[in-house]
Design a protein around this motif. Sequence first.
Motif, short mmCIF file in Angstrom:
data_model
loop_
_atom_site.label_atom_id
_atom_site.label_comp_id
_atom_site.label_asym_id
_atom_site.label_seq_id
_atom_site.Cartn_x
_atom_site.Cartn_y
_atom_site.Cartn_z
N ARG A 44 0.84 -1.20 0.00
CA ARG A 44 0.00 0.00 0.00
C ARG A 44 0.87 1.25 0.00
N ASP A 45 0.28 2.35 -0.35
CA ASP A 45 0.94 3.66 -0.35
C ASP A 45 0.88 4.21 1.06
N SER A 46 2.04 4.59 1.62
CA SER A 46 2.07 5.05 3.01
C SER A 46 1.32 6.36 3.22
N LYS A 47 1.13 7.16 2.17
CA LYS A 47 0.41 8.43 2.30
C LYS A 47 -1.09 8.27 2.07
N ASN A 48 -1.52 7.14 1.53
CA ASN A 48 -2.93 6.92 1.22
C ASN A 48 -3.40 5.56 1.70
N ARG A 49 -3.14 5.26 2.95
CA ARG A 49 -3.50 3.95 3.50
C ARG A 49 -4.99 3.65 3.40
N GLU A 50 -5.81 4.68 3.54
CA GLU A 50 -7.26 4.47 3.52
C GLU A 50 -7.77 4.04 2.15
N HIS A 51 -6.95 4.12 1.12
CA HIS A 51 -7.37 3.73 -0.23
C HIS A 51 -7.10 2.26 -0.51
N GLY A 52 -6.65 1.53 0.49
CA GLY A 52 -6.38 0.11 0.30
C GLY A 52 -5.05 -0.11 -0.38
N GLY A 53 -4.91 -1.19 -1.08
CA GLY A 53 -3.65 -1.52 -1.73
C GLY A 53 -3.80 -2.70 -2.64
N LEU A 54 -2.72 -3.40 -2.82
CA LEU A 54 -2.71 -4.58 -3.68
C LEU A 54 -2.31 -5.80 -2.87
N SER A 55 -2.94 -6.92 -3.16
CA SER A 55 -2.60 -8.18 -2.51
C SER A 55 -2.03 -9.12 -3.56
N PHE A 56 -0.79 -9.53 -3.35
CA PHE A 56 -0.09 -10.42 -4.29
C PHE A 56 -0.06 -11.83 -3.73
N GLY A 57 -0.36 -12.79 -4.57
CA GLY A 57 -0.20 -14.18 -4.20
C GLY A 57 1.27 -14.58 -4.26
N ARG A 58 1.55 -15.79 -3.85
CA ARG A 58 2.93 -16.26 -3.77
C ARG A 58 3.67 -16.17 -5.10
N THR A 59 3.07 -16.65 -6.18
CA THR A 59 3.74 -16.66 -7.48
C THR A 59 4.02 -15.24 -7.97
N ALA A 60 3.02 -14.37 -7.90
CA ALA A 60 3.20 -13.00 -8.37
C ALA A 60 4.23 -12.25 -7.53
N TRP A 61 4.21 -12.43 -6.21
CA TRP A 61 5.16 -11.75 -5.33
C TRP A 61 6.59 -12.23 -5.60
N THR A 62 6.76 -13.52 -5.78
CA THR A 62 8.09 -14.08 -6.09
C THR A 62 8.61 -13.53 -7.40
N ARG A 63 7.75 -13.45 -8.41
CA ARG A 63 8.16 -12.89 -9.71
C ARG A 63 8.55 -11.42 -9.57
N PHE A 64 7.77 -10.67 -8.81
CA PHE A 64 8.07 -9.25 -8.60
C PHE A 64 9.44 -9.09 -7.94
N LEU A 65 9.70 -9.84 -6.87
CA LEU A 65 10.98 -9.73 -6.18
C LEU A 65 12.13 -10.11 -7.11
N GLY A 66 11.93 -11.11 -7.93
CA GLY A 66 12.97 -11.50 -8.88
C GLY A 66 13.23 -10.42 -9.92
#
Length: 71
Positions: A44-66
């Motif tokens: 989530r954006d630290s300045k706009n916490r009330e707007h929610g954010g994104l939830s990444f599953g295991r595969t998507a998060w691993t790909r992003f980190l890579g």
Amino acid sequence: MSENGFSRGGRPAGTGGWRTSSRCEPNGDCVEVRLTAPTGADVRDSKNREHGGLSFGRTAWTRFLGAVGDG
């Protein structure tokens, strides 16, 4: 869940476990990350916490980190 592996919304700002990025801008523009089980993450954006954010599953998060690496 959308076709690219994440959903909009995240979890409410009041829940714990959030960490601020180590690459924040001096003006406070940051993202916050919370790891979720088994190895996904909410972002989530630290300045706009009330707007929610994104939830990444295991595969998507691993790909992003890579893709972003540590450099």
